[in-house]
Design an enzyme around this catalytic site. Structure first.
Site, PDB file in Angstrom:
ATOM      1  N   GLY A  29      -6.216   6.492   0.693  1.00 12.83           N
ATOM      2  CA  GLY A  29      -6.922   7.768   0.757  1.00 12.83           C
ATOM      3  C   GLY A  29      -6.030   8.948   0.435  1.00 12.83           C
ATOM      4  O   GLY A  29      -4.949   8.780  -0.123  1.00 12.83           O
ATOM      5  N   HIS A  35      -4.324   8.476  -8.255  1.00 16.33           N
ATOM      6  CA  HIS A  35      -5.412   7.527  -7.933  1.00 16.33           C
ATOM      7  C   HIS A  35      -6.530   7.621  -8.967  1.00 16.33           C
ATOM      8  O   HIS A  35      -7.099   6.612  -9.377  1.00 16.33           O
ATOM      9  CB  HIS A  35      -6.007   7.851  -6.561  1.00 16.33           C
ATOM     10  CG  HIS A  35      -5.062   7.662  -5.415  1.00 16.33           C
ATOM     11  ND1 HIS A  35      -4.638   8.689  -4.628  1.00 16.33           N
ATOM     12  CD2 HIS A  35      -4.462   6.549  -4.934  1.00 16.33           C
ATOM     13  CE1 HIS A  35      -3.833   8.232  -3.688  1.00 16.33           C
ATOM     14  NE2 HIS A  35      -3.681   6.933  -3.853  1.00 16.33           N
ATOM     15  N   GLY A 147      -0.129   1.691  -9.090  1.00 13.47           N
ATOM     16  CA  GLY A 147       0.712   2.642  -9.808  1.00 13.47           C
ATOM     17  C   GLY A 147       2.181   2.229  -9.818  1.00 13.47           C
ATOM     18  O   GLY A 147       2.674   1.600  -8.874  1.00 13.47           O
ATOM     19  N   GLU A 148       2.860   2.613 -10.898  1.00  9.60           N
ATOM     20  CA  GLU A 148       4.284   2.267 -11.038  1.00  9.60           C
ATOM     21  C   GLU A 148       5.199   3.137 -10.182  1.00  9.60           C
ATOM     22  O   GLU A 148       6.393   2.891 -10.138  1.00  9.60           O
ATOM     23  CB  GLU A 148       4.699   2.347 -12.507  1.00  9.60           C
ATOM     24  CG  GLU A 148       4.162   1.176 -13.306  1.00  9.60           C
ATOM     25  CD  GLU A 148       4.672   1.137 -14.733  1.00  9.60           C
ATOM     26  OE1 GLU A 148       5.036   2.207 -15.268  1.00  9.60           O
ATOM     27  OE2 GLU A 148       4.684   0.035 -15.313  1.00  9.60           O
ATOM     28  N   GLN A 153       6.632  -2.335  -4.862  1.00  8.20           N
ATOM     29  CA  GLN A 153       5.377  -2.875  -4.325  1.00  8.20           C
ATOM     30  C   GLN A 153       4.638  -3.657  -5.412  1.00  8.20           C
ATOM     31  O   GLN A 153       4.162  -4.772  -5.189  1.00  8.20           O
ATOM     32  CB  GLN A 153       4.512  -1.718  -3.811  1.00  8.20           C
ATOM     33  CG  GLN A 153       3.062  -2.073  -3.568  1.00  8.20           C
ATOM     34  CD  GLN A 153       2.271  -0.943  -2.951  1.00  8.20           C
ATOM     35  OE1 GLN A 153       2.441  -0.638  -1.784  1.00  8.20           O
ATOM     36  NE2 GLN A 153       1.383  -0.313  -3.711  1.00  8.20           N
TER      37      GLN A 153
END
Ligand code: PAF
Length: 278
Positions: A29, A35, A147-148, A153
């Protein structure tokens, strides 16, 4: 408005999309342009898009970080609705995602978690994979978008999906930046205006190192020097690593896939960024 706030409602709706190419955008969020770029890409490549909004307690290392995390579901839902009112939103409760214990499962990450965020934030990636696994199980997407900015992750998710033979395509998406170069992050909201503006130096420093083909020692010296000029920013690490193993390289070689990573804290907010050394 396709907003589902528990697993039962999600399952009921998800059934209607059987046979559809489904793209998942997992988020915590406090949505921003980064995003929205993931959502846009998911829209291009899928018949239906599912955005999850869930602040996952098991990936936070301390409760103050968890409690400070910005929450604005109404605003997020409206923003998604503006992009496309047909996008499905799953915003479950902690009780829904962790019905028994709020606890992360332990995974083996082939050494990808022994450096950088994994070294500084014990159990963080166990928490991330625990929730991503639950979200994959709930939504059953064909592809998922990450996302990079959170490159480590992303590497860990790709590695886990491959090792566990999970038939979901992981789609990496480029970092989206604010006008001053600061990598977009929900945590940027927690910075004062002045610090947010000053934080543009992080990317400028990475860019300087990458575009001047500097050697590893020169990169580390330059970064230490620049951070010394921004004393409110604590540098946690600056590391040149191999993109596949995430281990530190002996020397920078633009012919190979290498990346420079930094992590810093300012005003109690952790900021991370990275750049390809090509
Ligand atoms: O990148 C994030 O926002 C989170 O780590 C994720 C993937 C949504 C899991 O909580």
């Amino acid at each position: 408005m396709p907003l589902y706030q528990n697993l039962e409602a999600l399952h009921r709706e998800r059934k209607k999309y059987l046979g559809n190419q489904c793209g998942l955008v997992p988020t915590m969020g406090a949505l921003h342009q980064g995003h929205f770029a993931l959502i846009e890409q998911a829209q291009v490549e899928n018949e239906s898009v599912w955005v999850t909004i869930f602040v996952n307690p098991t990936q936070f290392n301390n409760t103050s970080d968890l409690h400070a995390y910005p929450v604005c579901l109404k605003k997020d839902v409206e923003a998604i609705h503006k992009i496309n009112p047909a996008i499905n939103i799953f915003a479950p409760s902690v009780q829904d995602m962790y019905p028994k214990h709020v606890h992360a499962t332990s995974y083996a990450f082939n050494g990808l978690d022994t450096v950088m965020e994994g070294a500084d934030r014990p159990d963080h990636f166990n928490g991330v994979i625990t929730i991503v696994s639950k979200l994959f199980e709930a939504v059953h997407p064909h592809s998922a978008y990450f996302g990079e900015k959170d490159f480590q992750q992303l590497s860990i998710i790709k590695n886990w999906v491959k090792t566990a033979n999970i038939p979901i395509t992981i789609v990496p998406c480029p970092i989206v930046r604010e006008a001053n170069g600061l990598a977009m992050s929900s945590r940027n909201e927690l910075l004062t205006k002045t610090t947010r503006a000053e934080a543009g130096f992080i990317y400028k420093t990475l860019e300087h190192c990458a575009s001047n083909y500097m050697k590893k020692a020169a990169i580390y010296a330059h970064i230490a020097n620049v951070f010394a000029q921004h004393p409110t920013f604590t540098l946690h690490y600056a590391l040149c690593v191999d993109e596949t193993s995430l281990q530190e390289v002996t020397e920078v070689n633009p012919q190979e896939n290498q990346r420079l990573f930094v992590a810093t804290s300012v005003e109690g907010v952790r900021l991370i960024d990275n750049i390809a050394l090509k």
